[in-house]
Every structure is written in C-alpha cells, then in structure tokens.
Motif scaffolding. Sequence first.
Motif, PDB file in Angstrom:
ATOM      1  N   GLU A  35     -16.655   5.256  -0.754  1.00  5.78           N
ATOM      2  CA  GLU A  35     -15.572   5.537   0.196  1.00  5.78           C
ATOM      3  C   GLU A  35     -15.245   4.293   1.017  1.00  5.78           C
ATOM      4  O   GLU A  35     -14.068   3.961   1.207  1.00  5.78           O
ATOM      5  CB  GLU A  35     -15.951   6.686   1.139  1.00  5.78           C
ATOM      6  N   ILE A  36     -16.262   3.605   1.491  1.00  2.00           N
ATOM      7  CA  ILE A  36     -16.047   2.389   2.288  1.00  2.00           C
ATOM      8  C   ILE A  36     -15.306   1.346   1.461  1.00  2.00           C
ATOM      9  O   ILE A  36     -14.332   0.742   1.933  1.00  2.00           O
ATOM     10  CB  ILE A  36     -17.384   1.838   2.823  1.00  2.00           C
ATOM     11  N   GLU A  37     -15.733   1.157   0.222  1.00  2.00           N
ATOM     12  CA  GLU A  37     -15.074   0.174  -0.655  1.00  2.00           C
ATOM     13  C   GLU A  37     -13.606   0.542  -0.883  1.00  2.00           C
ATOM     14  O   GLU A  37     -12.709  -0.295  -0.723  1.00  2.00           O
ATOM     15  CB  GLU A  37     -15.800   0.091  -1.998  1.00  2.00           C
ATOM     16  N   GLN A  38     -13.347   1.789  -1.228  1.00  2.00           N
ATOM     17  CA  GLN A  38     -11.974   2.223  -1.488  1.00  2.00           C
ATOM     18  C   GLN A  38     -11.080   2.005  -0.269  1.00  2.00           C
ATOM     19  O   GLN A  38      -9.951   1.532  -0.386  1.00  2.00           O
ATOM     20  CB  GLN A  38     -11.951   3.702  -1.888  1.00  2.00           C
ATOM     21  N   LYS A  39     -11.590   2.340   0.887  1.00  2.00           N
ATOM     22  CA  LYS A  39     -10.770   2.256   2.091  1.00  2.00           C
ATOM     23  C   LYS A  39     -10.558   0.819   2.551  1.00  2.00           C
ATOM     24  O   LYS A  39      -9.468   0.470   3.008  1.00  2.00           O
ATOM     25  CB  LYS A  39     -11.356   3.130   3.194  1.00  2.00           C
ATOM     26  N   ILE A  40     -11.570  -0.032   2.413  1.00  2.00           N
ATOM     27  CA  ILE A  40     -11.399  -1.446   2.779  1.00  2.00           C
ATOM     28  C   ILE A  40     -10.435  -2.122   1.801  1.00  2.00           C
ATOM     29  O   ILE A  40      -9.538  -2.863   2.210  1.00  2.00           O
ATOM     30  CB  ILE A  40     -12.751  -2.184   2.846  1.00  2.00           C
ATOM     31  N   VAL A  41     -10.605  -1.870   0.507  1.00  2.00           N
ATOM     32  CA  VAL A  41      -9.716  -2.457  -0.495  1.00  2.00           C
ATOM     33  C   VAL A  41      -8.277  -2.007  -0.254  1.00  2.00           C
ATOM     34  O   VAL A  41      -7.345  -2.818  -0.270  1.00  2.00           O
ATOM     35  CB  VAL A  41     -10.195  -2.116  -1.927  1.00  2.00           C
ATOM     36  N   ALA A  42      -8.066  -0.712   0.004  1.00  2.00           N
ATOM     37  CA  ALA A  42      -6.720  -0.200   0.271  1.00  2.00           C
ATOM     38  C   ALA A  42      -6.131  -0.848   1.516  1.00  2.00           C
ATOM     39  O   ALA A  42      -4.954  -1.223   1.538  1.00  2.00           O
ATOM     40  CB  ALA A  42      -6.756   1.317   0.421  1.00  2.00           C
ATOM     41  N   PHE A  43      -6.941  -0.984   2.557  1.00  2.00           N
ATOM     42  CA  PHE A  43      -6.503  -1.610   3.808  1.00  2.00           C
ATOM     43  C   PHE A  43      -6.020  -3.036   3.541  1.00  2.00           C
ATOM     44  O   PHE A  43      -4.960  -3.442   3.996  1.00  2.00           O
ATOM     45  CB  PHE A  43      -7.672  -1.616   4.803  1.00  2.00           C
ATOM     46  N   LEU A  44      -6.808  -3.802   2.793  1.00  2.00           N
ATOM     47  CA  LEU A  44      -6.468  -5.199   2.522  1.00  2.00           C
ATOM     48  C   LEU A  44      -5.248  -5.312   1.610  1.00  2.00           C
ATOM     49  O   LEU A  44      -4.383  -6.164   1.828  1.00  2.00           O
ATOM     50  CB  LEU A  44      -7.672  -5.926   1.911  1.00  2.00           C
ATOM     51  N   LYS A  45      -5.160  -4.466   0.598  1.00  2.00           N
ATOM     52  CA  LYS A  45      -3.999  -4.498  -0.304  1.00  2.00           C
ATOM     53  C   LYS A  45      -2.723  -4.145   0.442  1.00  2.00           C
ATOM     54  O   LYS A  45      -1.678  -4.764   0.226  1.00  2.00           O
ATOM     55  CB  LYS A  45      -4.205  -3.536  -1.477  1.00  2.00           C
ATOM     56  N   GLU A  46      -2.804  -3.155   1.312  1.00  2.00           N
ATOM     57  CA  GLU A  46      -1.631  -2.737   2.081  1.00  2.00           C
ATOM     58  C   GLU A  46      -1.088  -3.876   2.936  1.00  2.00           C
ATOM     59  O   GLU A  46       0.102  -3.970   3.189  1.00  2.00           O
ATOM     60  CB  GLU A  46      -2.014  -1.555   2.974  1.00  2.00           C
ATOM     61  N   ARG A  47      -1.962  -4.749   3.352  1.00  2.00           N
ATOM     62  CA  ARG A  47      -1.578  -5.872   4.206  1.00  2.00           C
ATOM     63  C   ARG A  47      -1.453  -7.181   3.432  1.00  2.00           C
ATOM     64  O   ARG A  47      -1.300  -8.245   4.011  1.00  2.00           O
ATOM     65  CB  ARG A  47      -2.592  -6.030   5.341  1.00  2.00           C
ATOM     66  N   ASN A  48      -1.555  -7.099   2.099  1.00  2.00           N
ATOM     67  CA  ASN A  48      -1.459  -8.273   1.223  1.00  2.00           C
ATOM     68  C   ASN A  48      -2.447  -9.367   1.607  1.00  2.00           C
ATOM     69  O   ASN A  48      -2.126 -10.551   1.556  1.00  2.00           O
ATOM     70  CB  ASN A  48      -0.034  -8.826   1.200  1.00  2.00           C
ATOM     71  N   VAL A  49      -3.641  -8.962   2.014  1.00  2.00           N
ATOM     72  CA  VAL A  49      -4.686  -9.910   2.368  1.00  2.00           C
ATOM     73  C   VAL A  49      -5.376 -10.347   1.084  1.00  2.00           C
ATOM     74  O   VAL A  49      -5.891  -9.522   0.333  1.00  2.00           O
ATOM     75  CB  VAL A  49      -5.707  -9.294   3.349  1.00  2.00           C
ATOM     76  N   LYS A  50      -5.364 -11.638   0.826  1.00  2.00           N
ATOM     77  CA  LYS A  50      -5.964 -12.180  -0.395  1.00  2.00           C
ATOM     78  C   LYS A  50      -7.291 -12.854  -0.052  1.00  2.00           C
ATOM     79  O   LYS A  50      -7.385 -14.062   0.081  1.00  2.00           O
ATOM     80  CB  LYS A  50      -5.024 -13.207  -1.035  1.00  2.00           C
ATOM     81  N   VAL A  51      -8.339 -12.046   0.122  1.00  2.00           N
ATOM     82  CA  VAL A  51      -9.653 -12.621   0.414  1.00  2.00           C
ATOM     83  C   VAL A  51     -10.609 -12.458  -0.758  1.00  2.00           C
ATOM     84  O   VAL A  51     -11.717 -12.922  -0.731  1.00  2.00           O
ATOM     85  CB  VAL A  51     -10.290 -11.996   1.678  1.00  2.00           C
ATOM     86  N   PHE A  52     -10.139 -11.798  -1.818  1.00  2.00           N
ATOM     87  CA  PHE A  52     -11.000 -11.585  -2.971  1.00  2.00           C
ATOM     88  C   PHE A  52     -10.137 -11.316  -4.195  1.00  2.00           C
ATOM     89  O   PHE A  52      -8.944 -11.083  -4.091  1.00  2.00           O
ATOM     90  CB  PHE A  52     -11.938 -10.395  -2.718  1.00  2.00           C
ATOM     91  N   ASP A  53     -10.782 -11.339  -5.347  1.00  2.00           N
ATOM     92  CA  ASP A  53     -10.088 -11.053  -6.602  1.00  2.00           C
ATOM     93  C   ASP A  53     -10.588  -9.726  -7.103  1.00  2.00           C
ATOM     94  O   ASP A  53     -11.529  -9.646  -7.892  1.00  2.00           O
ATOM     95  CB  ASP A  53     -10.364 -12.180  -7.610  1.00  2.00           C
ATOM     96  N   HIS A  54      -9.999  -8.643  -6.631  1.00  2.00           N
ATOM     97  CA  HIS A  54     -10.462  -7.288  -6.956  1.00  2.00           C
ATOM     98  C   HIS A  54      -9.287  -6.485  -7.485  1.00  2.00           C
ATOM     99  O   HIS A  54      -8.522  -5.931  -6.730  1.00  2.00           O
ATOM    100  CB  HIS A  54     -11.044  -6.625  -5.704  1.00  2.00           C
ATOM    101  N   GLU A  55      -9.148  -6.428  -8.755  1.00  2.00           N
ATOM    102  CA  GLU A  55      -8.031  -5.674  -9.351  1.00  2.00           C
ATOM    103  C   GLU A  55      -8.555  -4.673 -10.341  1.00  2.00           C
ATOM    104  O   GLU A  55      -9.463  -4.846 -11.028  1.00  2.00           O
ATOM    105  CB  GLU A  55      -7.060  -6.634 -10.049  1.00  2.00           C
TER     106      GLU A  55
END
Length: 104
Positions: free
Chosen positions: A84-104
Amino acid sequence: MLKILCVCGCGLGSSFAIEMAATAVLKKLQIPAEIDHTTVSEAGAFKSDIILTQKTFADILTADASEEEIKRVIVLHRLTDKDEIEQKIVAFLKERNVKVFDHE
C-alpha cells in the motif's frame, strides 16, 4: 531529495512503524529521501513533501490546510503494508511528474 514525515498521535508507535515500512519501500524503489516521524501536533513544524498517516490524523492535519498542503497527505489504511505504501508513494510522485526513480 524527497522529505517524508510519518505522523501519529504520540509520535512513537504507529508513526515509527510507518517510517520503518516506508524506509524499506523507498530503499527498494531506490528513491532518495529523508524520512522522520512525529506527533500530529508537531507535524506543522516540519517541512515535508509527503505526510504518511492514518485517516484520523489526516483529518486533523488537513482541517485548516491549504489545497497544496492537503495534497501532500497520504492516508494509509494498513499502516505497515509495504505494498500500500509503495502504491501510494508511486501514485503521488507520478501525479506530480516527479522523476526520482525509474519505476514503470
């Protein structure tokens, strides 16, 4: 660097458990971040990009918050659930177009 704050009522139990789970997730995703935990009453003194907490404390944190401050609060239903933590952090970062990792 991403700044994450984990929040609970006393700043010891559940916020520390959230911090430990989130630290493992961030390490797995190779996301550089500073992570800390505190009480709901002291959370306003910290500058953070993300706040991880449960609904009760999210309601308190967002009661008088600006729209931008509200967006940084992530409500966890299962406080130490790494998925849950991973899903929500990844969604948060994608929503803001934050490019801090390569997670696709």
